[in-house]
Design an enzyme around this catalytic site. Structure first.
Site, PDB file in Angstrom:
ATOM      1  CG  HIS A 116      57.509 -59.392 -67.625  1.00  0.00           C
ATOM      2  ND1 HIS A 116      57.430 -58.488 -66.598  1.00  0.00           N
ATOM      3  CD2 HIS A 116      57.124 -58.709 -68.737  1.00  0.00           C
ATOM      4  CE1 HIS A 116      57.012 -57.322 -67.067  1.00  0.00           C
ATOM      5  NE2 HIS A 116      56.817 -57.425 -68.366  1.00  0.00           N
ATOM      6  CD  GLU A 117      57.526 -60.091 -72.374  1.00  0.00           C
ATOM      7  OE1 GLU A 117      56.417 -59.761 -72.860  1.00  0.00           O
ATOM      8  OE2 GLU A 117      58.325 -59.260 -71.892  1.00  0.00           O
ATOM      9  CG  HIS A 119      52.783 -58.529 -70.908  1.00  0.00           C
ATOM     10  ND1 HIS A 119      52.060 -57.452 -70.487  1.00  0.00           N
ATOM     11  CD2 HIS A 119      54.089 -58.219 -70.676  1.00  0.00           C
ATOM     12  CE1 HIS A 119      52.904 -56.506 -70.017  1.00  0.00           C
ATOM     13  NE2 HIS A 119      54.135 -56.959 -70.116  1.00  0.00           N
ATOM     14  CD  GLU A 175      55.106 -53.932 -67.563  1.00  0.00           C
ATOM     15  OE1 GLU A 175      54.608 -54.165 -68.683  1.00  0.00           O
ATOM     16  OE2 GLU A 175      56.248 -54.312 -67.251  1.00  0.00           O
TER      17      GLU A 175
END
Ligand code: ZN
Length: 496
Positions: free
Chosen positions: A261-262, A265, A291
């Site tokens: 997830h990170e 980003h 997101e």
């Protein structure tokens, strides 16, 4: 000096100070001894005030006016003026005392929230929450940029979005999610998560998470991964993006998917065009679009069968005791269990949207409909039961689970918008490049990254989200793409 050049330089300077602020924050979460908070708080306050003063200054107002009169401005220059003007006008409308009051209430309230959550005691958090709601209403009244107070707050995170627009999208999303969850619940062949809930050596999890980001093309020359309580991504310059993850020894997905997830980003932050490096436009288009990228990598790619064709043998070799009796297919299914649960951050990608709808409806009531904060826990539980068919056993697993409301309102909706933007963007990318998933089976992700860079990352904040989604896909945000994606993925997993 030319007005445009002067405006660029001025805002590049502000960006530099913001990067320093990010560094202070990153250090606080990753390295700083707990007892050192006072000194750091002082430094952060100093830097924030400095930024606020610079953005608010009359000099900026004049520069913007001059720059606006220029002819032949490029798309990028127009975007800079738009962003500079937005920030300047916001800063001018909000009195310094109100900013100070919000900062103080947030800091004190956050400490109280931690204790209240620990003891599942809403009453000790209530006065701070009450105060913050009042402050944010005052803030929205002063800012007055949207058609309603709550719309004004949503616009801070998702520029251009209003309550009515989000509500319409969410109501489409809600009925489809409820239908899908109901059908999955009737399956006689449900996957289960027991494979994932065993002891997984933290050191090995950490090593694997680092191997994964390398394969996903996270550039370790201009980035690094560390550990922290809550995973986050932070850019300390245009060539320095840091991510963190957390490791739960008894639940494998926390670390792996936190990392992916990170990393999503971070790939966005690492992918800005060099032209906007170090400028005010070196930022995500909106929180929803940011997101969308973390969720695209985490869920659409990271929880896909193709991804695990490559990674499962490596995981099996790393954790032979835990995984020796399970096939790749069983492991893949276990990563994609859909079921109602109390905690948002642990929710699957389908029911996640319902957690957001609950918060969205309550925020509207708090900001615009005078909801009595006393009644919040009860209303939370009633609405939770309507949406999920289960009632939280206590406030710790209910209204007290997230810290967001001691900061602001209007942020939550962007999480669910991210799922929707992500599915729509991915649909287009896949239509143009149907062979992409075959890459994942070989542990190869650079083609996907190039597509996303070309369509999304390079532009940073040049476009508004509504413009970007139309530019990429030819239409406005449409929740049907997410719904189709969900049906096509989860019905087979549940034996339909
Ligand atoms: Zn995120």
């Amino acid at each position: 000096m030319h007005a445009m050049k002067e405006l660029w330089n001025y805002f590049n300077e502000i960006k530099t100070i913001q990067y320093i602020d990010e560094l202070l924050g990153w250090d606080q979460s990753v390295n700083m001894p707990k007892g050192s908070i006072e000194g750091r708080a002082e430094q952060s306050k100093f830097i924030r005030e400095l930024i606020h003063k610079k953005i608010k200054s009359d000099k900026v107002g004049e520069l913007i006016k001059k720059a606006e009169k220029l002819n032949n401005l490029s798309q990028t220059e127009k975007a800079l003026i738009r962003e500079a003007k937005r920030e300047h006008e916001h800063a001018k409308k909000i009195p310094d005392e109100l900013v100070g009051e919000i900062t103080k209430t947030r800091a004190l309230g956050f400490i109280e929230w931690e204790k209240a959550r620990e003891k599942s005691d809403f009453s000790r958090f209530k006065p701070f929450l009450q105060k913050m709601v009042e402050l944010r209403i005052e803030f929205a009244e002063k800012l007055d940029t949207g058609p309603t107070l709550y719309s004004t707050l949503i616009d801070l995170f998702e520029p251009g979005a209003t309550y009515n627009w989000v509500a319409k999208i969410f109501s489409q999303m809600k009925s489809s999610i409820v239908k899908i969850v109901k059908k999955l619940n009737n399956s006689s062949d449900k996957p289960n998560q027991s494979i994932l809930k065993k002891y997984y050596d933290p050191e090995k999890q950490w090593q694997l998470s680092n191997e994964i980001i390398k394969k996903l093309n996270f550039d370790l020359n201009i980035g690094r991964q560390d550990k922290s309580t809550h995973p986050f991504t932070s850019s300390l310059s245009s060539v320095d993006t840091r991510i963190t993850t957390r490791i739960w020894e008894d639940f494998l997905p926390a670390c792996i998917f936190g990392t992916i997830h990170e990393c999503g980003h971070a790939l966005y932050e690492m992918g800005f065009d060099e032209e906007i490096h170090g400028t005010f436009l070196a930022d995500g288009c909106s929180m929803g679009i940011h997101e969308s990228q973390s969720r695209l990598w985490e869920n659409i790619v990271g929880r896909s069968r193709e991804f695990w064709v490559y990674w499962y043998p490596i995981f099996k070799k790393t954790f032979p005791e835990n995984l020796k009796d399970y096939s790749m297919e069983e492991f893949y299914r276990s990563l994609n269990v859909v079921q109602p649960s109390f905690i948002r951050v642990e929710a699957d990608e389908i029911t996640y949207g319902l957690h957001i709808i609950l918060r969205f409806e309550l925020e509207k009531m708090m900001i615009e409909e005078n909801l009595q904060i006393d009644e919040l826990p009860e209303i939370w539980n009633t609405k939770f039961e309507e949406l999920f068919g289960i009632v939280p056993p206590n406030d710790k697993e209910g209204v007290l689970q997230d810290p967001h409301w001691i900061g602001g309102y209007g942020y939550f909706p962007t999480y669910a918008l991210g799922n929707l933007y992500g599915a729509q963007i991915y649909h287009k990318v896949l239509k143009d490049n149907p062979k992409l998933p075959q890459d994942y089976e070989k542990g190869e992700f650079s083609n996907l990254l190039s597509c996303l860079k070309e369509n999304v990352y390079q532009y940073g904040k040049i476009y508004r989200a509504s413009e970007l989604i139309k530019k990429i896909t030819g239409e406005d945000l449409n929740p049907d793409y997410f719904i189709k994606y969900a049906e096509n993925k989860f019905y087979p997993i549940y034996g339909f």
